[in-house]
Design a protein around this motif. Sequence first.
Motif, PDB file in Angstrom:
ATOM      1  N   UNK A  10      -8.167 -65.961  47.482  1.00  0.00           N
ATOM      2  CA  UNK A  10      -7.115 -66.433  48.381  1.00  0.00           C
ATOM      3  C   UNK A  10      -5.865 -65.582  48.187  1.00  0.00           C
ATOM      4  N   UNK A  11      -5.541 -65.270  46.941  1.00  0.00           N
ATOM      5  CA  UNK A  11      -4.379 -64.421  46.667  1.00  0.00           C
ATOM      6  C   UNK A  11      -4.547 -63.023  47.247  1.00  0.00           C
ATOM      7  N   UNK A  12      -5.744 -62.455  47.102  1.00  0.00           N
ATOM      8  CA  UNK A  12      -6.002 -61.125  47.653  1.00  0.00           C
ATOM      9  C   UNK A  12      -5.905 -61.139  49.167  1.00  0.00           C
ATOM     10  N   UNK A  13      -6.421 -62.200  49.762  1.00  0.00           N
ATOM     11  CA  UNK A  13      -6.349 -62.310  51.229  1.00  0.00           C
ATOM     12  C   UNK A  13      -4.899 -62.400  51.676  1.00  0.00           C
ATOM     13  N   UNK A  14      -4.081 -63.172  50.946  1.00  0.00           N
ATOM     14  CA  UNK A  14      -2.676 -63.317  51.307  1.00  0.00           C
ATOM     15  C   UNK A  14      -1.951 -61.977  51.201  1.00  0.00           C
ATOM     16  N   UNK A  15      -2.277 -61.187  50.182  1.00  0.00           N
ATOM     17  CA  UNK A  15      -1.649 -59.879  50.036  1.00  0.00           C
ATOM     18  C   UNK A  15      -2.052 -58.934  51.156  1.00  0.00           C
ATOM     19  N   UNK A  79     -20.503 -72.335  50.542  1.00  0.00           N
ATOM     20  CA  UNK A  79     -20.623 -72.174  51.997  1.00  0.00           C
ATOM     21  C   UNK A  79     -19.969 -70.875  52.471  1.00  0.00           C
ATOM     22  N   UNK A  80     -18.891 -70.492  51.818  1.00  0.00           N
ATOM     23  CA  UNK A  80     -18.166 -69.280  52.211  1.00  0.00           C
ATOM     24  C   UNK A  80     -18.965 -68.030  51.871  1.00  0.00           C
ATOM     25  N   UNK A  81     -19.630 -68.050  50.739  1.00  0.00           N
ATOM     26  CA  UNK A  81     -20.420 -66.903  50.258  1.00  0.00           C
ATOM     27  C   UNK A  81     -21.691 -66.790  51.102  1.00  0.00           C
ATOM     28  N   UNK A  82     -21.543 -66.204  52.285  1.00  0.00           N
ATOM     29  CA  UNK A  82     -22.644 -66.152  53.252  1.00  0.00           C
ATOM     30  C   UNK A  82     -23.849 -65.356  52.760  1.00  0.00           C
ATOM     31  N   UNK A  83     -23.619 -64.298  52.007  1.00  0.00           N
ATOM     32  CA  UNK A  83     -24.754 -63.491  51.553  1.00  0.00           C
ATOM     33  C   UNK A  83     -25.330 -63.981  50.225  1.00  0.00           C
ATOM     34  N   UNK A  84     -24.723 -65.008  49.619  1.00  0.00           N
ATOM     35  CA  UNK A  84     -25.261 -65.624  48.417  1.00  0.00           C
ATOM     36  C   UNK A  84     -25.243 -64.755  47.171  1.00  0.00           C
ATOM     37  N   UNK A  85     -24.334 -63.767  47.136  1.00  0.00           N
ATOM     38  CA  UNK A  85     -24.291 -62.875  45.965  1.00  0.00           C
ATOM     39  C   UNK A  85     -23.413 -63.409  44.838  1.00  0.00           C
ATOM     40  N   UNK A  86     -22.818 -64.587  45.026  1.00  0.00           N
ATOM     41  CA  UNK A  86     -21.975 -65.170  43.994  1.00  0.00           C
ATOM     42  C   UNK A  86     -20.517 -64.749  44.064  1.00  0.00           C
ATOM     43  N   UNK A  89     -16.208 -62.202  49.584  1.00  0.00           N
ATOM     44  CA  UNK A  89     -15.527 -60.991  50.035  1.00  0.00           C
ATOM     45  C   UNK A  89     -14.363 -61.371  50.937  1.00  0.00           C
ATOM     46  N   UNK A  90     -13.492 -60.412  51.190  1.00  0.00           N
ATOM     47  CA  UNK A  90     -12.367 -60.638  52.090  1.00  0.00           C
ATOM     48  C   UNK A  90     -12.886 -61.024  53.470  1.00  0.00           C
ATOM     49  N   UNK A  93     -14.066 -64.578  53.451  1.00  0.00           N
ATOM     50  CA  UNK A  93     -12.919 -65.473  53.391  1.00  0.00           C
ATOM     51  C   UNK A  93     -12.223 -65.567  54.748  1.00  0.00           C
ATOM     52  N   UNK A  94     -12.060 -64.428  55.425  1.00  0.00           N
ATOM     53  CA  UNK A  94     -11.454 -64.437  56.763  1.00  0.00           C
ATOM     54  C   UNK A  94     -12.298 -65.262  57.727  1.00  0.00           C
ATOM     55  N   UNK A  95     -13.608 -65.087  57.671  1.00  0.00           N
ATOM     56  CA  UNK A  95     -14.503 -65.842  58.556  1.00  0.00           C
ATOM     57  C   UNK A  95     -14.380 -67.335  58.276  1.00  0.00           C
ATOM     58  N   UNK A  96     -14.279 -67.714  57.009  1.00  0.00           N
ATOM     59  CA  UNK A  96     -14.158 -69.125  56.666  1.00  0.00           C
ATOM     60  C   UNK A  96     -12.838 -69.704  57.193  1.00  0.00           C
ATOM     61  N   UNK A  97     -11.744 -68.970  57.015  1.00  0.00           N
ATOM     62  CA  UNK A  97     -10.441 -69.463  57.464  1.00  0.00           C
ATOM     63  C   UNK A  97     -10.437 -69.614  58.980  1.00  0.00           C
ATOM     64  N   UNK A  98     -11.031 -68.672  59.690  1.00  0.00           N
ATOM     65  CA  UNK A  98     -11.135 -68.803  61.153  1.00  0.00           C
ATOM     66  C   UNK A  98     -11.963 -70.023  61.521  1.00  0.00           C
ATOM     67  N   UNK A  99     -13.056 -70.242  60.797  1.00  0.00           N
ATOM     68  CA  UNK A  99     -13.899 -71.407  61.042  1.00  0.00           C
ATOM     69  C   UNK A  99     -13.109 -72.701  60.831  1.00  0.00           C
TER      70      UNK A  99
END
Length: 138
Positions: A10-15, A79-86, A89-90, A93-99
Amino acid sequence: MLFPRLLLCVGAWALCGSGKPTERKERVVREAPLSAREHDDAQSFDYDHDAFLGAEEAKSFDQLTPEESKERLGKIVGKIDEDGDGFVTVEELKAWIKFAQKRWIYEDVERQWKGHDLNEDGLVSWEEYKNATYGYIL
């Protein structure tokens, strides 16, 4: 373990979002704000909670204990980790916030519709709209 990663994301996205130019031109289409709250991480994370969870979901998180909040955030991160890699990614995260924002808009439209459709027939007549919107004036 997931909660610190989530806060880091979230911090990285905000930056990343803070690099937008400060000058706005009238012909430029403005994006809707992610939250009506003031964005000041030195005071609180309310803005981030609204942007990440949506306004309604953020209100429910305010009522939880820290342990319950961590558990529910852990489920959301899954739910946010769409590719399930643990990792989140930015882009994820953007896709989740839009959702989350779209979900809030659709829920708000549904509430508004129900408030205007007084006879519950699935249609809003001019009389229903007029009474719901201006009824207190008339």
